[in-house]
Write a protein that holds these residues in place. Structure first.
Motif, PDB file in Angstrom:
ATOM      1  N   ARG A  65      58.661  16.941  66.373  1.00 47.24           N
ATOM      2  CA  ARG A  65      58.031  17.906  65.473  1.00 47.24           C
ATOM      3  C   ARG A  65      56.524  18.015  65.676  1.00 47.24           C
ATOM      4  N   HIS A  66      55.894  16.908  66.083  1.00 47.53           N
ATOM      5  CA  HIS A  66      54.450  16.985  66.316  1.00 47.53           C
ATOM      6  C   HIS A  66      54.037  16.012  67.419  1.00 47.53           C
ATOM      7  N   LEU A  67      53.461  16.547  68.461  1.00 46.58           N
ATOM      8  CA  LEU A  67      52.904  15.712  69.534  1.00 46.58           C
ATOM      9  C   LEU A  67      51.497  16.180  69.831  1.00 46.58           C
ATOM     10  N   LYS A  68      50.698  15.274  70.349  1.00 41.91           N
ATOM     11  CA  LYS A  68      49.379  15.639  70.857  1.00 41.91           C
ATOM     12  C   LYS A  68      49.561  16.086  72.315  1.00 41.91           C
ATOM     13  N   LEU A  69      48.602  16.863  72.795  1.00 41.14           N
ATOM     14  CA  LEU A  69      48.733  17.412  74.148  1.00 41.14           C
ATOM     15  C   LEU A  69      48.928  16.309  75.201  1.00 41.14           C
ATOM     16  N   TRP A  70      48.206  15.183  75.059  1.00 46.05           N
ATOM     17  CA  TRP A  70      48.292  14.136  76.086  1.00 46.05           C
ATOM     18  C   TRP A  70      49.653  13.428  76.087  1.00 46.05           C
ATOM     19  N   ASP A  71      50.371  13.463  74.938  1.00 44.43           N
ATOM     20  CA  ASP A  71      51.706  12.846  74.914  1.00 44.43           C
ATOM     21  C   ASP A  71      52.680  13.625  75.804  1.00 44.43           C
ATOM     22  N   ALA A  72      52.504  14.955  75.826  1.00 44.20           N
ATOM     23  CA  ALA A  72      53.552  15.830  76.371  1.00 44.20           C
ATOM     24  C   ALA A  72      53.209  16.487  77.706  1.00 44.20           C
ATOM     25  N   ALA A  73      51.910  16.665  78.000  1.00 43.85           N
ATOM     26  CA  ALA A  73      51.526  17.564  79.106  1.00 43.85           C
ATOM     27  C   ALA A  73      52.214  17.202  80.428  1.00 43.85           C
ATOM     28  N   ALA A  74      52.167  15.935  80.820  1.00 40.30           N
ATOM     29  CA  ALA A  74      52.742  15.560  82.132  1.00 40.30           C
ATOM     30  C   ALA A  74      54.254  15.804  82.139  1.00 40.30           C
ATOM     31  N   GLY A  75      54.931  15.416  81.048  1.00 40.42           N
ATOM     32  CA  GLY A  75      56.381  15.594  80.981  1.00 40.42           C
ATOM     33  C   GLY A  75      56.788  17.058  80.994  1.00 40.42           C
ATOM     34  N   LEU A  76      55.964  17.921  80.421  1.00 41.05           N
ATOM     35  CA  LEU A  76      56.293  19.358  80.398  1.00 41.05           C
ATOM     36  C   LEU A  76      56.305  19.940  81.816  1.00 41.05           C
ATOM     37  N   VAL A  77      55.400  19.465  82.664  1.00 38.42           N
ATOM     38  CA  VAL A  77      55.399  19.957  84.050  1.00 38.42           C
ATOM     39  C   VAL A  77      56.685  19.495  84.752  1.00 38.42           C
ATOM     40  N   LEU A  78      57.102  18.254  84.490  1.00 35.93           N
ATOM     41  CA  LEU A  78      58.351  17.757  85.095  1.00 35.93           C
ATOM     42  C   LEU A  78      59.536  18.610  84.670  1.00 35.93           C
ATOM     43  N   VAL A  79      59.591  18.932  83.358  1.00 33.77           N
ATOM     44  CA  VAL A  79      60.728  19.710  82.846  1.00 33.77           C
ATOM     45  C   VAL A  79      60.732  21.103  83.469  1.00 33.77           C
ATOM     46  N   SER A  80      59.583  21.752  83.511  1.00 33.15           N
ATOM     47  CA  SER A  80      59.621  23.131  84.033  1.00 33.15           C
ATOM     48  C   SER A  80      59.890  23.132  85.536  1.00 33.15           C
ATOM     49  N   PRO A 131      45.400  26.142  74.160  1.00 31.07           N
ATOM     50  CA  PRO A 131      44.255  25.888  73.272  1.00 31.07           C
ATOM     51  C   PRO A 131      44.684  25.406  71.884  1.00 31.07           C
ATOM     52  N   ASP A 132      45.773  25.987  71.330  1.00 28.39           N
ATOM     53  CA  ASP A 132      46.253  25.537  70.015  1.00 28.39           C
ATOM     54  C   ASP A 132      46.822  24.126  70.110  1.00 28.39           C
ATOM     55  N   PHE A 133      47.549  23.861  71.188  1.00 23.63           N
ATOM     56  CA  PHE A 133      48.117  22.517  71.401  1.00 23.63           C
ATOM     57  C   PHE A 133      46.965  21.501  71.437  1.00 23.63           C
ATOM     58  N   TYR A 134      45.891  21.850  72.133  1.00 23.35           N
ATOM     59  CA  TYR A 134      44.727  20.970  72.245  1.00 23.35           C
ATOM     60  C   TYR A 134      44.104  20.720  70.860  1.00 23.35           C
ATOM     61  N   HIS A 135      43.961  21.794  70.058  1.00 22.15           N
ATOM     62  CA  HIS A 135      43.266  21.647  68.774  1.00 22.15           C
ATOM     63  C   HIS A 135      44.135  20.968  67.714  1.00 22.15           C
ATOM     64  N   SER A 136      45.430  21.349  67.623  1.00 24.41           N
ATOM     65  CA  SER A 136      46.240  20.918  66.470  1.00 24.41           C
ATOM     66  C   SER A 136      47.486  20.144  66.836  1.00 24.41           C
ATOM     67  N   GLY A 137      47.802  19.977  68.117  1.00 33.57           N
ATOM     68  CA  GLY A 137      49.091  19.412  68.478  1.00 33.57           C
ATOM     69  C   GLY A 137      50.161  20.486  68.319  1.00 33.57           C
ATOM     70  N   SER A 138      51.411  20.117  68.589  1.00 25.41           N
ATOM     71  CA  SER A 138      52.482  21.126  68.566  1.00 25.41           C
ATOM     72  C   SER A 138      53.839  20.450  68.450  1.00 25.41           C
ATOM     73  N   ALA A 139      54.800  21.202  67.904  1.00 24.67           N
ATOM     74  CA  ALA A 139      56.203  20.805  68.074  1.00 24.67           C
ATOM     75  C   ALA A 139      56.548  21.028  69.545  1.00 24.67           C
ATOM     76  N   VAL A 140      57.427  20.196  70.083  1.00 21.99           N
ATOM     77  CA  VAL A 140      57.845  20.366  71.479  1.00 21.99           C
ATOM     78  C   VAL A 140      59.369  20.320  71.545  1.00 21.99           C
ATOM     79  N   LEU A 141      59.954  21.399  72.053  1.00 16.53           N
ATOM     80  CA  LEU A 141      61.390  21.447  72.346  1.00 16.53           C
ATOM     81  C   LEU A 141      61.515  21.652  73.849  1.00 16.53           C
TER      82      LEU A 141
END
Ligand code: IPD
Ligand code: CA
Length: 265
Positions: A200-215, A227-237
Motif C-alpha cells: 500500500r505504501h513504499l518509498k521510491l528507493w524500496d521499489a525502483a530497482a525491482g520495478l525495472v526487473l518486473v518491466s 515525481p509524486d513517488f519521490y515526494h510522497s511514496g506510492s502504492a505499488v502493484l
C-alpha cells in the motif's frame, strides 16, 4: 550487458552487499538504533550508503543521488539507492534483504540492480535490454497451480485494509507471503517465483530497482509517476507477464485502477 552504468551498479551492489555482511559479523553494542515503531536503522545502513555515494560520485560526478538514509533532491540522471532493504531481516540473520540501486533518466527508471548476498543472488535489468539473475536471462513464463502474491505491509498504512486484502486473496484461492523486504518481493515476481506483488505504501528507493526487473521481464507495474513517488511514496502493484493477463482481477483485489495513464511511472 555492456552498458557502463549497469556494469558499475552491479559491481557496487555486490561490493556493498559484502560490506553489509562484514559489518553485521563485526557488530558491536551501538550497531542498532530505532527510527520509529517497527523501524530500525543499523550502522551498516549508514556505512553502506556512505560507501555507495562516494563510489557513484567518484565515477559519475554530475549525477544526482537519492538514498534512504541521507535523502537527496531530484536530478537527471538520478541514482536511487536503498543500502539495505529489509533491515529487520538483515539484523535478525534472515536472508531476505538486499542492496538496491537504480537509475532514472528523463523521468523514467532505466536501470535496476538488486544484490541479495545471503542468497548469492544478483539481479539486474536495463530498460529495453532485458533482465538477468546472476548471469541467466530471467523469464517468468510458468503459470503455477495457485497464484502466489507477495504482500507487503508496514505500520505506515491501516492494518484493517491489509487484513481485508488477505481475506480477498484467500477467497480467490490465492496464497500470499510477506518477505519483509520489498526488493525480494519484486525480484520474486520478476523471476516467476511469485505472480503478484502489492504494498500500500513504499518509498521510491524500496521499489525502483525491482520495478525495472518486473518491466524488463514482460510484467507491468502500477504506481505513482516518479515525481509524486519521490515526494510522497506510492502504492505499488506489480504483475509478472503471466499475471498481467488477469490485471483487472488483481486491481480489484487491491482496489487500484489498471489505467496505466493514471498510475504508471
Ligand atoms: C521496508 C521493507 C519492508 C516494507 C517496508 C519498507 P526497509 O524497507 O521493504 O518489506 O514492508 O514498507 O519500508 O526499512 O527495510 O529498508
Ligand atoms: Ca527499504
Amino acid at each position: 550487458m555492456s552498458d557502463a552504468i549497469l556494469r558499475y551498479a552491479r559491481t557496487l551492489a555486490q561490493e556493498a552487499g559484502q560490506l553489509a555482511r562484514r559489518l553485521r559479523a563485526q557488530r558491536g553494542a551501538d550497531f542498532v538504533s530505532t527510527k520509529g515503531r517497527s523501524d530500525f536503522v543499523t550502522l551498516a545502513d549508514q556505512n553502506v550508503e556512505d560507501y555507495l555515494r562516494a563510489a557513484i560520485t567518484a565515477q559519475f560526478p554530475n549525477h544526482g543521488i537519492l538514498g534512504e538514509e541521507y535523502g537527496g533532491a531530484l536530478a537527471d540522471p538520478l541514482w536511487i539507492i536503498d543500502p539495505i532493504d529489509g533491515t529487520t531481516n538483515y539484523l535478525k540473520g534472515l536472508p531476505d534483504w538486499g542492496v538496491c540501486i537504480s537509475v532514472a533518466q528523463g523521468g523514467k527508471l532505466t536501470h535496476g540492480v538488486i544484490s541479495c548476498p545471503d542468497h548469492g543472488l544478483l539481479a539486474s535489468a536495463e530498460a529495453g535490454k532485458g533482465a538477468w539473475l546472476n548471469d541467466i536471462r530471467m523469464d517468468p513464463a510458468r503459470e503455477g497451480a495457485i497464484p502466489l502474491v507477495q504482500l507487503g505491509f508496514s505500520t505506515r498504512t491501516p492494518l484493517a485494509e491489509h487484513l481485508n486484502q488477505i481475506e480477498r486473496l484467500i477467497a480467490l484461492g490465492a496464497d500470499y507471503r510477506r518477505s519483509g523486504a520489498a526488493c525480494v518481493g519484486l525480484l520474486s515476481v520478476a523471476a516467476g517465483w511469485s505472480d503478484v506483488f502489492y504494498e500500500r505504501h513504499l518509498k521510491l528507493w524500496d521499489a525502483a530497482a525491482g520495478l525495472v526487473l518486473v518491466s524488463e521481464t514482460g510484467g507491468a507495474a502500477h504506481h505513482a509517476a516518479l515525481p509524486d513517488f519521490y515526494h510522497s511514496g506510492s502504492a505499488v502493484l506489480a504483475l509478472n507477464k503471466v499475471a498481467v493477463r488477469r490485471s483487472r482481477q488483481w486491481a480489484a483485489v487491491f482496489e487500484t485502477t489498471t489505467d496505466p495513464s493514471r498510475q504508471r511511472g
